[in-house]
Design an enzyme around this catalytic site. Sequence first.
Site, short mmCIF file in Angstrom:
data_model
loop_
_atom_site.label_atom_id
_atom_site.label_comp_id
_atom_site.label_asym_id
_atom_site.label_seq_id
_atom_site.Cartn_x
_atom_site.Cartn_y
_atom_site.Cartn_z
CD GLU A 201 26.46 21.48 35.13
OE1 GLU A 201 26.53 21.89 33.95
OE2 GLU A 201 25.46 20.91 35.59
CD GLU B 122 22.77 23.27 37.50
OE1 GLU B 122 22.48 22.52 36.54
OE2 GLU B 122 23.53 24.24 37.41
C1 BGC Z 1 23.21 24.95 32.70
C2 BGC Z 1 21.94 25.34 32.02
C3 BGC Z 1 21.13 24.14 31.66
C4 BGC Z 1 20.99 23.23 32.84
C5 BGC Z 1 20.29 21.97 32.45
C6 BGC Z 1 22.90 24.12 33.86
O1 BGC Z 1 24.06 23.84 34.57
O2 BGC Z 1 23.88 26.08 33.14
O3 BGC Z 1 22.22 26.13 30.91
O4 BGC Z 1 19.86 24.54 31.25
O5 BGC Z 1 22.22 22.94 33.43
O6 BGC Z 1 20.89 21.42 31.34
#
Ligand code: BGC
Length: 355
Positions: A176, A295
């Site tokens: 990210e 993710e």
């Molecule tokens: C972050 C986390 C976060 C998640 C959702 C991830 O990329 O590292 O800390 O909980 O995204 O926001």
Amino acid sequence: MIGRTMNPRSRILRWLALCGGLACAAALASAAGTPEAAPEPDPVAAAINERLGRGINLGNTLEAPHEGLWGVTLHEDDFAAIAQAGFRSVRVPIRWSAHTATRPPYEVSEAIFRRVEWVLEQALEAGLAAMVNVHHYDEIFRDPAGHEERLVAIWEQVASRLRDQPPEVVFELLNEPHDALDAERWNALHPRLLAAVRASNPERVVVLGPDRWNAIGQLRHLQLPAGDRRLIVSVHYYEPFRFTHQGASWVGPRSQEWLGTEWHDTPEARREIERAFAAAAEWGRRHGVPINLGEFGAYSRADLASRVRWTRAVRDAAEAHGFSWHYWEFASGFGAWDPRTRMWRPELRAALVGE
Ligand code: BGC
């Protein structure tokens, strides 16, 4: 340790086996292709993306300032539980920057290498592929100029140390990129990180994503490194954000106002996911790279029924487009696994990998 004891010859044979038929198919297709045709995906990258398949993030473990600080410590048994549930891979978020000297030559600590090697050993023994990344390098998002050399040095060391891991271990250059590390700076930096990896890992599949938190909408600004397609491109999906991040303290006080937001599995709600994923898939085809959804997840402050519906719908859409995926995350605030009972939350597990 599976990877480190494998001799170079059997490693090469494994790479060849993996390419085999796919390479032939790709060669035939490109011989028949027109000049305008989209580039063929690298057959090894395509095969590895399939191998990653359905996966889960080992979130809040090694990307905490130190493991355990955010309430989760990895157990040997976790890996068997993940594999037995039907997952094929883990994404391993790591805060290398917390384990690296702040002055040149930016030495990475032996302790974190040992811990990461332990994680990879457990994963591979359980039959899980693994994605090792650089996570929460927060300083580089505020001050890229002050940290780019350090990140290059981190990748030189990490890649060299993990060079003998088998092909189903892939490296993701940076989770990210955002804020001051915008598209322009990121497009200038990622080829340098890739070169740092390639110095010791000429054949490894490498993962990278667009800026602004790996947003699908930013793919149009991502310029892939010239002459290297041993790549997977990764995007993240948390829409609608006020549903997935309701009550999430790290988003700020406004997330409290979102509490109670439900998600319903309507044709329009599915179409929204589909629109985003179709765009990512189309970009991948045009650039000859397979896509990973690195993710997606909904925080535990949302109601469970909505989380389950949303998770299933996102998974369905990702799989319909042939993406590999990693649910965020295993055993913490989004967790599909309850670390207290050491059992899966059955509804979330079913939404991800079936009964
Ligand atoms: C972050 C986390 C976060 C998640 C959702 C991830 O990329 O590292 O800390 O909980 O995204 O926001």
